[in-house]
Design an enzyme around this catalytic site. Sequence first.
Site, PDB file in Angstrom:
ATOM      1  N   ASP A   4      61.611  61.291 -61.931  1.00  0.00           N
ATOM      2  CA  ASP A   4      60.348  61.232 -62.770  1.00  0.00           C
ATOM      3  C   ASP A   4      59.971  59.988 -63.103  1.00  0.00           C
ATOM      4  OD1 ASP A   4      60.594  64.004 -62.767  1.00  0.00           O
ATOM      5  OD2 ASP A   4      61.814  63.751 -64.579  1.00  0.00           O
ATOM      6  N   HIS A  17      55.956  65.808 -58.118  1.00  0.00           N
ATOM      7  CA  HIS A  17      55.416  64.457 -58.518  1.00  0.00           C
ATOM      8  C   HIS A  17      54.014  64.629 -59.090  1.00  0.00           C
ATOM      9  CE1 HIS A  17      58.368  62.516 -55.909  1.00  0.00           C
ATOM     10  NE2 HIS A  17      57.947  63.451 -54.820  1.00  0.00           N
TER      11      HIS A  17
END
Length: 424
Positions: free
Chosen positions: A12, A40
Site C-alpha cells: 500500500d 492498487h
Amino acid sequence: MVRAIVGANWGDEGKGKITDMLAKESDIIVRFQGGSNAGHTIINNYGRFALHLLPSGVFYQHTTSVIGNGVALNIPYLVKEIQSLVDQGVPAPKILVSDRAQILMPYHILFDEYEEERLGGKSFGSTKSGIAPFYSDKYAKIGFQVSELFEEETLKEKVYRVCETKNVTLEHLYHKPLLDPEELFQTLLEYRDMVAPYVCDVSKYLYDAIKEGKNILLEGQLGSLKDPDHGIYPMVTSSSTLAAYGAIGAGIPPYEISRITTVVKAYSSAVGAGAFVSEIFGEEADELRKRGGDHGEFGATTGRPRRMGWFDAVASRYGCRIQGATEAALTVLDVLGYLDEIPVCVGYEIDGQVTKDFPTTAKLEKAKPVFVKLPGWKCDIRGIKNYEDLPENCRKYVEFIEKEIETPITMVSNGPGRDEIIYR
Ligand code: GDP
C-alpha cells in the site's frame, strides 16, 4: 531496459500510482507474483480504479499488460476486471497471460476460508483469496498450469487425482462438502475458453522485447516486509515480493533488471497481523488513517481499516536494501501537512539494546520504537511541482528519510493523481 517498481514496506505504498505514471514511457508492464489478494488504487483521467490482478499499465493504449508465470491467476476474476475497465470507458487493454502461470482453483478460495475458520483467533489475517493454498499446491506440484487446460484428457485425469487428495482433507479436517471432479473439470473447460485469447509464451515474448530495446516495467505487489523469506515470517504473503523474483516470475534474466525503484511511504501502514514496531493507536492513529491515501487508509481489496504508524527508518532501510533499490519514490508526503511535529522511528530497542538493523521475527516482537521528532511544515503541499518550492521543513523531512534509507529519493509524490509528482 527493465525497471522494477516494488514496495519497501508492508504494501500500500502507492506502487499503483507510480506504475501508472511511469507506464506512459513504457511498452510493457508485467505482474510477476501474487494474485488478486491486494489492490492498487489508481486515479487518472478515466476515474478512480482499484486494480487487483491487472498491472497498472492497462490505462494506456500503447502498453501491453502481462500476467507472468509467477502470478496466482484467478481466471474469472481477470475477465471480470477487464470487463469492469471497459464498462468505465477505458479502451480494451492489450493483455497477455503466461502459458506457465498457474490457475487459482475454486477450491483454493474454499481452503483459505476453511483454514481461517479452523484457526479462529490464531488466523494469519488472510484476505481469503486462496493465495496460500494456491502457492502450497504449486510447490507440492499439484497445481495446474494454464497450458494444461488445453490437454483435455490429461487434465481430466489430473483433476480426478487431485480431488481425491483434497477430499480427504475436506472430509476429515474441515468437515465440509466434497469436491465433484466432473463439475470441476467442466469449470476448467470454461476457464480455458475465457483465458484462451490471452495465452502467450511470455518469457519468449519478453526475451524478444528486451532484444528490441523495449521499456519494461515489473510491478510488484505488497512490499519487502511481506516477503516469505526476508519479511516478518509467518505474517507474510506466499510469493516473493522482491524485485529479484521479477526475473523468475516473468521469465527474464536477472541482470536485465537494471533499475529498482522502491516505493516508500512517508508514514507507515499495514494490513493483517504481525509485528509493527512504529504502530500508533487511538485518536493519533484515527486522524492519520482518516487523512491518509486518497480517501483514508482502508484496504483496496477488503475495505479493512489499515493499521497506522509513523515512518519506520529501520524497516524501510532494510526494505530498500533487500529489494536492491537503485532509487526510491517517497509517497503520500502531502498527508503529513497537518502535524506540528512528525515522529520518525530511527531505532529498535530490543532487550535494553538499541539496534538499527531489522531483526528476525522473534526479536521484532520484542522491539520498542526509538522515535525522534522532526518539525512539521503545517501547510498543504499539493500542487507544488518543484522540489525547491516545498517548505523548508518538508525538504528536511525528505532529506532526513533519504539519509536514513541510504537510497536516493528521485521522486516525491504529493497527491494521488498521475501528475502529482516532484522529480529531483
Ligand atoms: P499500492 O498497492 O502500493 O499501489 O497502494 P494502494 O493503492 O493500496 O494505496 C496507496 C493509496 O495512496 C491509494 O489510495 C492512492 O490513491 C494513494 N496515493 C498514492 N500516492 C499518493 C500521494 O502522494 N498522496 C496521497 N494523498 N495519496 C496517494
